[in-house]
Design a protein around this motif. Structure first.
Motif, PDB file in Angstrom:
ATOM      1  N   VAL A  59       0.870  -1.170   0.000  1.00  0.00           N
ATOM      2  CA  VAL A  59       0.000   0.000   0.000  1.00  0.00           C
ATOM      3  C   VAL A  59       0.912   1.227   0.000  1.00  0.00           C
ATOM      4  CG1 VAL A  59      -1.808   1.243   1.224  1.00  0.00           C
ATOM      5  CG2 VAL A  59      -1.758  -1.251   1.267  1.00  0.00           C
ATOM      6  N   VAL A  60       0.778   2.052  -1.035  1.00  0.00           N
ATOM      7  CA  VAL A  60       1.636   3.219  -1.217  1.00  0.00           C
ATOM      8  C   VAL A  60       0.783   4.473  -1.175  1.00  0.00           C
ATOM      9  CG1 VAL A  60       3.247   4.362  -2.772  1.00  0.00           C
ATOM     10  CG2 VAL A  60       3.241   1.898  -2.614  1.00  0.00           C
ATOM     11  N   SER A  61       1.287   5.483  -0.474  1.00  0.00           N
ATOM     12  CA  SER A  61       0.637   6.788  -0.425  1.00  0.00           C
ATOM     13  C   SER A  61       1.699   7.811  -0.824  1.00  0.00           C
ATOM     14  CB  SER A  61       0.108   7.056   0.974  1.00  0.00           C
ATOM     15  OG  SER A  61      -0.539   8.295   1.025  1.00  0.00           O
ATOM     16  N   GLY A  62       1.693   8.213  -2.084  1.00  0.00           N
ATOM     17  CA  GLY A  62       2.741   9.100  -2.601  1.00  0.00           C
ATOM     18  C   GLY A  62       4.031   8.316  -2.736  1.00  0.00           C
ATOM     19  N   ILE A  63       5.088   8.728  -2.015  1.00  0.00           N
ATOM     20  CA  ILE A  63       6.344   7.977  -2.028  1.00  0.00           C
ATOM     21  C   ILE A  63       6.543   7.235  -0.706  1.00  0.00           C
ATOM     22  CG2 ILE A  63       7.450   9.570  -3.627  1.00  0.00           C
ATOM     23  CD1 ILE A  63       9.105  10.512  -1.150  1.00  0.00           C
ATOM     24  N   TYR A  64       5.474   7.043   0.044  1.00  0.00           N
ATOM     25  CA  TYR A  64       5.545   6.454   1.376  1.00  0.00           C
ATOM     26  C   TYR A  64       4.837   5.111   1.388  1.00  0.00           C
ATOM     27  CZ  TYR A  64       5.692   6.534   6.480  1.00  0.00           C
ATOM     28  OH  TYR A  64       5.942   6.249   7.796  1.00  0.00           O
ATOM     29  N   ILE A  65       5.550   4.050   1.734  1.00  0.00           N
ATOM     30  CA  ILE A  65       4.956   2.711   1.824  1.00  0.00           C
ATOM     31  C   ILE A  65       4.342   2.576   3.218  1.00  0.00           C
ATOM     32  CG2 ILE A  65       5.395   0.244   1.776  1.00  0.00           C
ATOM     33  CD1 ILE A  65       7.774   0.817  -0.051  1.00  0.00           C
ATOM     34  N   THR A  66       3.016   2.433   3.254  1.00  0.00           N
ATOM     35  CA  THR A  66       2.319   2.402   4.540  1.00  0.00           C
ATOM     36  C   THR A  66       1.927   1.001   4.989  1.00  0.00           C
ATOM     37  OG1 THR A  66       0.205   2.778   3.441  1.00  0.00           O
ATOM     38  CG2 THR A  66       1.386   4.721   4.262  1.00  0.00           C
ATOM     39  N   GLY A  67       1.884   0.043   4.076  1.00  0.00           N
ATOM     40  CA  GLY A  67       1.473  -1.301   4.462  1.00  0.00           C
ATOM     41  C   GLY A  67       1.905  -2.325   3.443  1.00  0.00           C
ATOM     42  N   ILE A  68       1.862  -3.589   3.827  1.00  0.00           N
ATOM     43  CA  ILE A  68       2.184  -4.680   2.916  1.00  0.00           C
ATOM     44  C   ILE A  68       1.017  -5.657   2.935  1.00  0.00           C
ATOM     45  CG2 ILE A  68       3.519  -5.837   4.700  1.00  0.00           C
ATOM     46  CD1 ILE A  68       5.275  -6.962   2.428  1.00  0.00           C
ATOM     47  N   LYS A  69       0.540  -6.007   1.752  1.00  0.00           N
ATOM     48  CA  LYS A  69      -0.608  -6.922   1.658  1.00  0.00           C
ATOM     49  C   LYS A  69      -0.134  -8.364   1.505  1.00  0.00           C
ATOM     50  CE  LYS A  69      -4.149  -3.870   0.596  1.00  0.00           C
ATOM     51  NZ  LYS A  69      -5.532  -3.900   0.778  1.00  0.00           N
ATOM     52  N   SER A  70       0.756  -8.602   0.537  1.00  0.00           N
ATOM     53  CA  SER A  70       1.234  -9.962   0.311  1.00  0.00           C
ATOM     54  C   SER A  70       2.582  -9.906  -0.392  1.00  0.00           C
ATOM     55  CB  SER A  70       0.234 -10.745  -0.546  1.00  0.00           C
ATOM     56  OG  SER A  70       0.142 -10.164  -1.838  1.00  0.00           O
ATOM     57  N   ALA A  71       3.237 -11.053  -0.410  1.00  0.00           N
ATOM     58  CA  ALA A  71       4.522 -11.169  -1.093  1.00  0.00           C
ATOM     59  C   ALA A  71       4.628 -12.568  -1.669  1.00  0.00           C
ATOM     60  CB  ALA A  71       5.675 -10.901  -0.139  1.00  0.00           C
ATOM     61  N   ARG A  72       5.348 -12.689  -2.774  1.00  0.00           N
ATOM     62  CA  ARG A  72       5.564 -14.020  -3.338  1.00  0.00           C
ATOM     63  C   ARG A  72       6.461 -14.798  -2.403  1.00  0.00           C
ATOM     64  NH1 ARG A  72       5.646 -14.121  -9.804  1.00  0.00           N
ATOM     65  NH2 ARG A  72       3.594 -13.199  -9.971  1.00  0.00           N
ATOM     66  N   GLY A  73       6.043 -15.982  -2.062  1.00  0.00           N
ATOM     67  CA  GLY A  73       6.812 -16.787  -1.126  1.00  0.00           C
ATOM     68  C   GLY A  73       6.429 -16.515   0.315  1.00  0.00           C
ATOM     69  N   GLY A  74       5.461 -15.632   0.530  1.00  0.00           N
ATOM     70  CA  GLY A  74       4.991 -15.340   1.890  1.00  0.00           C
ATOM     71  C   GLY A  74       5.806 -14.255   2.567  1.00  0.00           C
ATOM     72  N   ILE A  75       5.208 -13.684   3.589  1.00  0.00           N
ATOM     73  CA  ILE A  75       5.859 -12.633   4.364  1.00  0.00           C
ATOM     74  C   ILE A  75       6.512 -13.297   5.566  1.00  0.00           C
ATOM     75  CG2 ILE A  75       5.524 -10.536   5.702  1.00  0.00           C
ATOM     76  CD1 ILE A  75       3.026 -10.015   3.994  1.00  0.00           C
ATOM     77  N   GLU A  76       7.825 -13.159   5.660  1.00  0.00           N
ATOM     78  CA  GLU A  76       8.551 -13.747   6.775  1.00  0.00           C
ATOM     79  C   GLU A  76       8.661 -12.718   7.890  1.00  0.00           C
ATOM     80  OE1 GLU A  76      12.302 -15.138   5.382  1.00  0.00           O
ATOM     81  OE2 GLU A  76      11.400 -16.274   3.748  1.00  0.00           O
ATOM     82  N   LYS A  77       8.211 -13.089   9.057  1.00  0.00           N
ATOM     83  CA  LYS A  77       8.318 -12.188  10.202  1.00  0.00           C
ATOM     84  C   LYS A  77       9.733 -12.307  10.760  1.00  0.00           C
ATOM     85  CE  LYS A  77       3.598 -11.921  11.022  1.00  0.00           C
ATOM     86  NZ  LYS A  77       2.778 -10.882  11.326  1.00  0.00           N
ATOM     87  N   PRO A  78      10.399 -11.177  10.993  1.00  0.00           N
ATOM     88  CA  PRO A  78      11.752 -11.249  11.538  1.00  0.00           C
ATOM     89  C   PRO A  78      11.737 -11.730  12.983  1.00  0.00           C
ATOM     90  CG  PRO A  78      11.020  -8.967  11.431  1.00  0.00           C
ATOM     91  CD  PRO A  78       9.966  -9.808  10.764  1.00  0.00           C
ATOM     92  N   ALA A  79      12.833 -12.329  13.382  1.00  0.00           N
ATOM     93  CA  ALA A  79      12.947 -12.796  14.769  1.00  0.00           C
ATOM     94  C   ALA A  79      12.928 -11.594  15.705  1.00  0.00           C
ATOM     95  CB  ALA A  79      14.238 -13.582  14.947  1.00  0.00           C
ATOM     96  N   PRO A  80      12.268 -11.724  16.850  1.00  0.00           N
ATOM     97  CA  PRO A  80      12.245 -10.581  17.775  1.00  0.00           C
ATOM     98  C   PRO A  80      13.655 -10.247  18.250  1.00  0.00           C
ATOM     99  CG  PRO A  80      11.317 -12.533  18.807  1.00  0.00           C
ATOM    100  CD  PRO A  80      11.568 -12.868  17.374  1.00  0.00           C
ATOM    101  N   LYS A  81      13.913  -8.949  18.350  1.00  0.00           N
ATOM    102  CA  LYS A  81      15.231  -8.502  18.782  1.00  0.00           C
ATOM    103  C   LYS A  81      15.374  -8.707  20.270  1.00  0.00           C
ATOM    104  CE  LYS A  81      15.666  -5.040  15.199  1.00  0.00           C
ATOM    105  NZ  LYS A  81      15.833  -3.621  14.909  1.00  0.00           N
ATOM    106  N   LYS A  82      16.527  -9.199  20.657  1.00  0.00           N
ATOM    107  CA  LYS A  82      16.792  -9.410  22.070  1.00  0.00           C
ATOM    108  C   LYS A  82      17.520  -8.193  22.614  1.00  0.00           C
ATOM    109  CE  LYS A  82      16.994 -14.387  21.949  1.00  0.00           C
ATOM    110  NZ  LYS A  82      17.769 -15.574  22.267  1.00  0.00           N
ATOM    111  N   GLY A  83      17.119  -7.765  23.768  1.00  0.00           N
ATOM    112  CA  GLY A  83      17.738  -6.624  24.404  1.00  0.00           C
ATOM    113  C   GLY A  83      19.071  -6.984  25.034  1.00  0.00           C
TER     114      GLY A  83
END
Length: 142
Positions: free
Chosen positions: A110-134
């Motif tokens: 989802v794009v608003s001007g030159i700003y990406i505000t959201g992601i709907k889908s991706a080929r191969g699926g959307i991989e969630k990054p591992a949570p960052k450890k403090g």
């Protein structure tokens, strides 16, 4: 006792000012969000690269970099280089979306001007990054 009362009055005044400034900024943010939502469109693009860059090094148009407030000039921005149709464009991304964008894959965003505000889908699926450890979690794990 008088000093305590004076300090208490000053603290109450400071809290009141912060409260009204917070309300004003919250209303401004809501208006900006409505504008972004009104201009939003779903676009399919190939994500070439994504980096955190300073505004002057990002490759954004001069008109865009001129509108960046002075206090954000030295902050790193989430910049995405993507191929939209036949054009290669440099776009800015929301921080949450930036982590989820897959590199060298096609995605519908989802794009608003030159700003990406959201992601709907991706080929191969959307991989969630591992949570960052403090720092303390890493320290106590050892």
């Amino acid at each position: 006792m008088k000093a305590f009362i004076i300090i208490l009055v000053i603290l109450v005044i400071i809290l009141a000012v912060l409260y009204f400034l917070g309300n004003k900024l919250q209303k401004k943010q809501a208006e900006n969000q409505m504008q972004l939502d009104a201009m939003a469109q779903t676009v399919s693009m190939l994500i070439i690269d994504k980096k955190l860059l300073k505004a002057k090094d990002s490759g954004l148009p001069a008109m865009v970099t001129a509108q960046i407030p002075w206090y954000l000039k030295w902050q790193k921005l989430p910049v995405v280089k993507a191929k939209v149709g036949p054009k290669v464009m440099t776009l800015l991304a929301d921080d949450k979306v930036f982590e989820l964008l897959p590199v060298k894959k096609e995605a519908k965003v989802v794009v608003s001007g030159i700003y990406i505000t959201g992601i709907k889908s991706a080929r191969g699926g959307i991989e969630k990054p591992a949570p960052k450890k403090g720092f303390f979690k890493r320290l106590f794990k050892k």
